[in-house]
Design an enzyme around this catalytic site. Sequence first.
Site, PDB file in Angstrom:
ATOM      1  N   LEU A 135       0.830  -1.096  -0.074  1.00  0.00           N
ATOM      2  CA  LEU A 135       0.039  -0.170   0.056  1.00  0.00           C
ATOM      3  C   LEU A 135       0.918   1.331   0.138  1.00  0.00           C
ATOM      4  CD1 LEU A 135      -2.846   1.245   0.157  1.00  0.00           C
ATOM      5  CD2 LEU A 135      -2.602   1.186   2.847  1.00  0.00           C
ATOM      6  N   GLN A 346      17.055   0.374  31.127  1.00  0.00           N
ATOM      7  CA  GLN A 346      17.427   0.979  32.374  1.00  0.00           C
ATOM      8  C   GLN A 346      17.589  -0.001  33.490  1.00  0.00           C
ATOM      9  OE1 GLN A 346      18.035   4.200  31.993  1.00  0.00           O
ATOM     10  NE2 GLN A 346      18.642   4.735  33.861  1.00  0.00           N
ATOM     11  N   GLU A 373       1.525  -0.165  10.035  1.00  0.00           N
ATOM     12  CA  GLU A 373       0.027  -0.530   9.979  1.00  0.00           C
ATOM     13  C   GLU A 373      -0.749   0.520  10.508  1.00  0.00           C
ATOM     14  OE1 GLU A 373      -1.218  -4.456  10.271  1.00  0.00           O
ATOM     15  OE2 GLU A 373       0.819  -5.307   9.387  1.00  0.00           O
ATOM     16  N   THR A 375       0.553   4.787  11.905  1.00  0.00           N
ATOM     17  CA  THR A 375       1.122   5.444  12.914  1.00  0.00           C
ATOM     18  C   THR A 375       0.221   5.621  14.053  1.00  0.00           C
ATOM     19  OG1 THR A 375       0.503   7.452  12.232  1.00  0.00           O
ATOM     20  CG2 THR A 375       2.577   6.770  11.345  1.00  0.00           C
ATOM     21  N   SER A 376       0.858   6.004  15.410  1.00  0.00           N
ATOM     22  CA  SER A 376       0.045   6.159  16.328  1.00  0.00           C
ATOM     23  C   SER A 376      -0.731   7.254  16.016  1.00  0.00           C
ATOM     24  CB  SER A 376       0.856   6.431  17.681  1.00  0.00           C
ATOM     25  OG  SER A 376       1.540   5.215  17.904  1.00  0.00           O
TER      26      SER A 376
HETATM   27  N1  CAA Z   1     -12.045   0.584   8.011  1.00  0.00           N
HETATM   28  C1  CAA Z   1     -12.819   0.517   6.759  1.00  0.00           C
HETATM   29  N2  CAA Z   1     -12.807   1.498   5.961  1.00  0.00           N
HETATM   30  C2  CAA Z   1     -12.306   2.643   6.299  1.00  0.00           C
HETATM   31  C3  CAA Z   1     -11.496   2.771   7.152  1.00  0.00           C
HETATM   32  C4  CAA Z   1     -11.327   1.727   8.301  1.00  0.00           C
HETATM   33  N3  CAA Z   1     -10.496   1.783   9.392  1.00  0.00           N
HETATM   34  N4  CAA Z   1     -11.028   4.051   7.207  1.00  0.00           N
HETATM   35  C5  CAA Z   1     -11.256   4.914   6.153  1.00  0.00           C
HETATM   36  N5  CAA Z   1     -12.268   3.749   5.520  1.00  0.00           N
HETATM   37  C6  CAA Z   1     -12.961   3.963   4.214  1.00  0.00           C
HETATM   38  C7  CAA Z   1     -13.945   4.946   4.462  1.00  0.00           C
HETATM   39  O1  CAA Z   1     -15.120   4.572   4.945  1.00  0.00           O
HETATM   40  C8  CAA Z   1     -14.222   5.580   3.019  1.00  0.00           C
HETATM   41  O2  CAA Z   1     -14.693   5.024   2.053  1.00  0.00           O
HETATM   42  P1  CAA Z   1     -16.194   5.660   1.429  1.00  0.00           P
HETATM   43  O3  CAA Z   1     -15.572   6.609   0.707  1.00  0.00           O
HETATM   44  O4  CAA Z   1     -16.729   4.601   0.758  1.00  0.00           O
HETATM   45  O5  CAA Z   1     -16.969   5.806   2.579  1.00  0.00           O
HETATM   46  C9  CAA Z   1     -12.730   5.499   2.465  1.00  0.00           C
HETATM   47  O6  CAA Z   1     -12.133   4.477   3.335  1.00  0.00           O
HETATM   48  C10 CAA Z   1     -11.826   6.959   2.429  1.00  0.00           C
HETATM   49  O7  CAA Z   1     -11.621   7.362   3.923  1.00  0.00           O
HETATM   50  P2  CAA Z   1     -11.369   8.776   4.298  1.00  0.00           P
HETATM   51  O8  CAA Z   1     -12.534   9.362   3.563  1.00  0.00           O
HETATM   52  O9  CAA Z   1     -11.819   8.607   5.732  1.00  0.00           O
HETATM   53  O10 CAA Z   1     -10.043   8.923   3.878  1.00  0.00           O
HETATM   54  P3  CAA Z   1      -9.024   9.962   4.731  1.00  0.00           P
HETATM   55  O11 CAA Z   1      -8.063  10.184   3.517  1.00  0.00           O
HETATM   56  O12 CAA Z   1      -9.429  11.199   5.257  1.00  0.00           O
HETATM   57  O13 CAA Z   1      -8.368   8.874   5.784  1.00  0.00           O
HETATM   58  C11 CAA Z   1      -7.110   7.130   6.537  1.00  0.00           C
HETATM   59  C12 CAA Z   1      -7.894   7.673   5.448  1.00  0.00           C
HETATM   60  C13 CAA Z   1      -7.724   6.518   7.729  1.00  0.00           C
HETATM   61  C14 CAA Z   1      -6.118   8.211   7.021  1.00  0.00           C
HETATM   62  C15 CAA Z   1      -6.406   6.046   5.693  1.00  0.00           C
HETATM   63  O14 CAA Z   1      -5.474   6.640   4.727  1.00  0.00           O
HETATM   64  C16 CAA Z   1      -5.352   5.240   6.637  1.00  0.00           C
HETATM   65  O15 CAA Z   1      -5.736   4.324   7.453  1.00  0.00           O
HETATM   66  N6  CAA Z   1      -4.021   5.448   6.801  1.00  0.00           N
HETATM   67  C17 CAA Z   1      -2.949   4.681   7.426  1.00  0.00           C
HETATM   68  C18 CAA Z   1      -2.607   3.593   6.285  1.00  0.00           C
HETATM   69  C19 CAA Z   1      -1.835   2.617   6.861  1.00  0.00           C
HETATM   70  O16 CAA Z   1      -2.253   2.000   7.821  1.00  0.00           O
HETATM   71  N7  CAA Z   1      -0.745   2.063   6.144  1.00  0.00           N
HETATM   72  C20 CAA Z   1       0.027   1.055   6.719  1.00  0.00           C
HETATM   73  C21 CAA Z   1       0.769   0.400   5.650  1.00  0.00           C
HETATM   74  S1  CAA Z   1       0.644  -1.391   5.591  1.00  0.00           S
HETATM   75  C22 CAA Z   1       2.007  -1.947   6.533  1.00  0.00           C
HETATM   76  O17 CAA Z   1       2.508  -1.190   7.256  1.00  0.00           O
HETATM   77  C23 CAA Z   1       2.344  -3.242   6.435  1.00  0.00           C
HETATM   78  C24 CAA Z   1       3.650  -3.788   6.916  1.00  0.00           C
HETATM   79  O18 CAA Z   1       4.594  -4.006   6.109  1.00  0.00           O
HETATM   80  C25 CAA Z   1       3.822  -4.290   8.214  1.00  0.00           C
END
Ligand code: CAA
Length: 389
Positions: A135, A346, A373, A375-376
């Site tokens: 992602l 510590q 997955e 951030t905080s």
């Molecule tokens: N569960 C289900 N659906 C969700 C959701 C959740 N927790 N959060 C958002 N959505 C859906 C919303 O309902 C929306 O859908 P619709 O348009 O159909 O209603 C859509 O996603 C977009 O959401 P927002 O309008 O709220 O978008 P945003 O840009 O304001 O916020 C965000 C989105 C929550 C910040 C999201 O971008 C996010 O979670 N970011 C963090 C990404 C992340 O966790 N990355 C980790 C990378 S993977 C990794 O780390 C794996 C590894 O290697 C260990």
Amino acid sequence: MASSTLELTGLNFNLTEEHLAVQEAARDFAQNDLLPGVIERDSEAKFPAEQVKKMGELGFLGMMVAPEYGGGGMDTVSYVIAMEEISKVDASCSVIMSVNNSLVCWGLETYGSEEQKQKYLTRLASGEIIGAFCLSEPEAGSDATSQTTTAFDQGDHYLLNGTKNWITNGNSSGVCLVMAQTDVEKKHKGINCLIVEKGQPGFVVGKKEDKMGIRASDTHSLMFTDVKVPKENRIGPEGFGFKFAMSTLNGGRIGIAAQALGIAAGAYELALKYSQERKSFGRRIFDHQAIQFKLAEMATRIEAARLLVYKAARLKDEGKDYVQAAAMAKLYASDVAMWATTEAVQVHGGYGYVKEFHVERLMRDAKITQIYEGTSEIQKLVIARELVK
Ligand code: CAA
């Protein structure tokens, strides 16, 4: 010690014989197969190929996958129990395990077609191959809707172009789940998740990251140039990719929360043991109240983290909404991991600062649990949104 062994006790978590057997198996595996060489693998940033193979043989790579697809058919509680035990010793192995179980296998099993499950899930669940979840991009980490990787529709296939960053299992995976923008106009509703096999023409594994912690797991950038991905490799309907990623990450966060819990508990157990062996001013350092207070607070915060992790896992198993519970568990457990590992160093004093005593590694490993997955800060955003839903 009650807090170090999942006695979870007192409260009725309905733990079964099977849960306890999983705990024992994971603990044995961690002690016998992961502990030897963990310091060297960390120092050399050496991928734990042998250990991952054994995790597959023992069923730790597809724990929640239905037996018909070669998995263990276990619940999420079993998974977090195993994650905690393995993370106490080797957080590099546990992140490999977590990505495969909760991001790749769970996503495929929940949203994939029967053909996709037959073709990929069975191999992933057994550990024959491991998977990666793609992602994040150079300019899209927390802001995940801003995907610039594209997958344009070419009739019977998509043409995939772009770069993914910080991909766990980046080099070692056989299959990648790649989020990419098919319809730019539709923004996040135009994103698809594609199953991309390694070795495809135009698919290049980029540089390996030289990381602070979880150094034995392989984290790479991945580059796609005109990679042809068959249409049947799209997961779910057209434009479902972002929902797929968010929904899968909700469960992934339970896995990382369990990892953070394990890192904290591992450091605490080492500090408790050391405090009863090391003497200063004529007595065990445990007998100094300054050290007792540290251990008491560690035990308390770790137990609180454990309750949040088990709550989120239990809600998921009961088919209830776990979005907020998962975010709370990850937020809290990752902070406890960072804090408790620092305290464990510590307690160890000068010995804590050297590799031989393990706690410095756990402290370095803890940091990433506050970052990947989500951030905080993203967890707080998710929690806050759920407050007013
Ligand atoms: N569960 C289900 N659906 C969700 C959701 C959740 N927790 N959060 C958002 N959505 C859906 C919303 O309902 C929306 O859908 P619709 O348009 O159909 O209603 C859509 O996603 C977009 O959401 P927002 O309008 O709220 O978008 P945003 O840009 O304001 O916020 C965000 C989105 C929550 C910040 C999201 O971008 C996010 O979670 N970011 C963090 C990404 C992340 O966790 N990355 C980790 C990378 S993977 C990794 O780390 C794996 C590894 O290697 C260990």
